[in-house]
Design an enzyme around this catalytic site. Structure first.
Site, PDB file in Angstrom:
ATOM      1  N   LYS A 167       0.838  -1.203   0.000  1.00  0.00           N
ATOM      2  CA  LYS A 167       0.000   0.000   0.000  1.00  0.00           C
ATOM      3  C   LYS A 167       0.872   1.251   0.000  1.00  0.00           C
ATOM      4  CE  LYS A 167      -3.526   2.702   0.069  1.00  0.00           C
ATOM      5  NZ  LYS A 167      -4.627   2.686   1.051  1.00  0.00           N
ATOM      6  N   LYS A 235      -0.366  11.509   5.472  1.00  0.00           N
ATOM      7  CA  LYS A 235      -0.032  10.438   6.425  1.00  0.00           C
ATOM      8  C   LYS A 235       0.596   9.245   5.714  1.00  0.00           C
ATOM      9  CE  LYS A 235      -3.019   7.467   7.307  1.00  0.00           C
ATOM     10  NZ  LYS A 235      -3.420   6.112   6.858  1.00  0.00           N
TER      11      LYS A 235
END
Length: 286
Positions: A167, A235
């Protein structure tokens, strides 16, 4: 299956709804009572808290903003889940957090997977997410019927934490493509070329991408309603940079993209879609 679903945000709500449509009994919890009520209105069941959502579940799914939220919820899942519970964390968090959760779960007889997703809000709504899964092969197979209701690509990429590493790679590529599409729009407009027509050509050729397919029209129109917020991509780029450091590799373009996304956030665009990276490139050019 009886599924506990924790985290009913932009991604979690449509994902839980798709599980209901697939015939699963879904008990959902979120800090927003409105979102819990929305799931109940679609045929799911509302929970009063994490423990309530976990009680009696065969599978528990968490879709939370970041590592601290997962670290807060995971111990409750492990403690109150029934024996041999399958715990699938679909949040995007640090790989080391997923590995730690998997170790803690295994010690309590809970099977844990990290299964972050790509595809954005549209993919969550349509059930066409790409799901990258880390964990034991037999646990991935057991989760197949559930994950198959959420995505069209479910790939076991390695042991615990591997899903989060993939990811991170996904997010650095997505951020880089948004940056380049933004630069293409600025170049086309500054040169007196219709950006809509120009991007139509790019989308049909080797430069084509899912981002161009889904976002080129809204980017040209400067429509940045959040499907995936700049705050969250900021983030995620931190996770990618940290993963590179842990692996001992140099990713210079990743670092530059991370700074551009940080600039977007610093300029007050954190609540906008990550395609709003265009606003940063525009500002660089006056």
């Amino acid at each position: 299956m009886n599924i506990g679903f924790i985290g009913l945000g932009i991604m979690g709500s449509p994902m839980a709804a798709n599980l209901v449509k697939a015939g699963h009994a879904v008990t959902g919890y979120d800090i927003s009572a409105e979102r819990v009520e929305q799931l109940a209105g679609l045929g799911g069941k509302g929970a009063t808290g994490v423990v309530d959502a976990v009680a009696g579940a065969d599978v528990v799914i968490t879709m939370l903003p970041d590592s601290p939220q997962v670290e807060e919820v995971a111990p409750l899942v492990v403690e109150y889940g029934k024996p041999n519970l399958l715990y699938v964390d679909m949040s995007t968090i640090k790989p080391e957090t997923s590995r730690r959760v998997a170790r803690q779960a295994a010690a309590a007889g809970v099977r844990a997977l990290d299964a972050p997703v790509s595809g954005g809000e549209r993919g969550a709504i349509d059930g066409t997410l790409s799901i990258m899964v880390g964990g034991e092969a037999e646990d991935v197979a057991a989760a197949g019927p559930v994950l198959g209701s959420l995505g069209t690509s479910v790939v076991h990429v390695g042991p615990a934490g591997a899903g989060q590493t993939v990811k991170a790679a996904n997010q650095l590529v997505v951020g880089g493509v948004y940056g380049l599409v933004s630069e293409a729009i600025v170049l086309l407009e500054a040169s007196g070329v219709d950006p809509a027509a120009g991007l139509d050509v790019l989308a049909a050729g080797l430069a084509g991408s899912r981002i161009l397919e889904l976002k080129r029209h809204t980017m040209v129109k400067r429509e940045f309603a959040p499907g995936f917020r700049i705050d969250l991509h900021h983030k995620d780029m931190g996770i990618a940079v940290a993963a590179a450091r842990e692996a001992g590799v140099s990713l210079p373009l990743t670092g530059q993209v991370a700074q551009l996304i940080a600039a977007a956030r610093a300029q007050g665009h954190g609540s906008l879609d990550h395609s709003a990276l265009l606003k940063v490139i525009e500002r660089l050019n006056g």
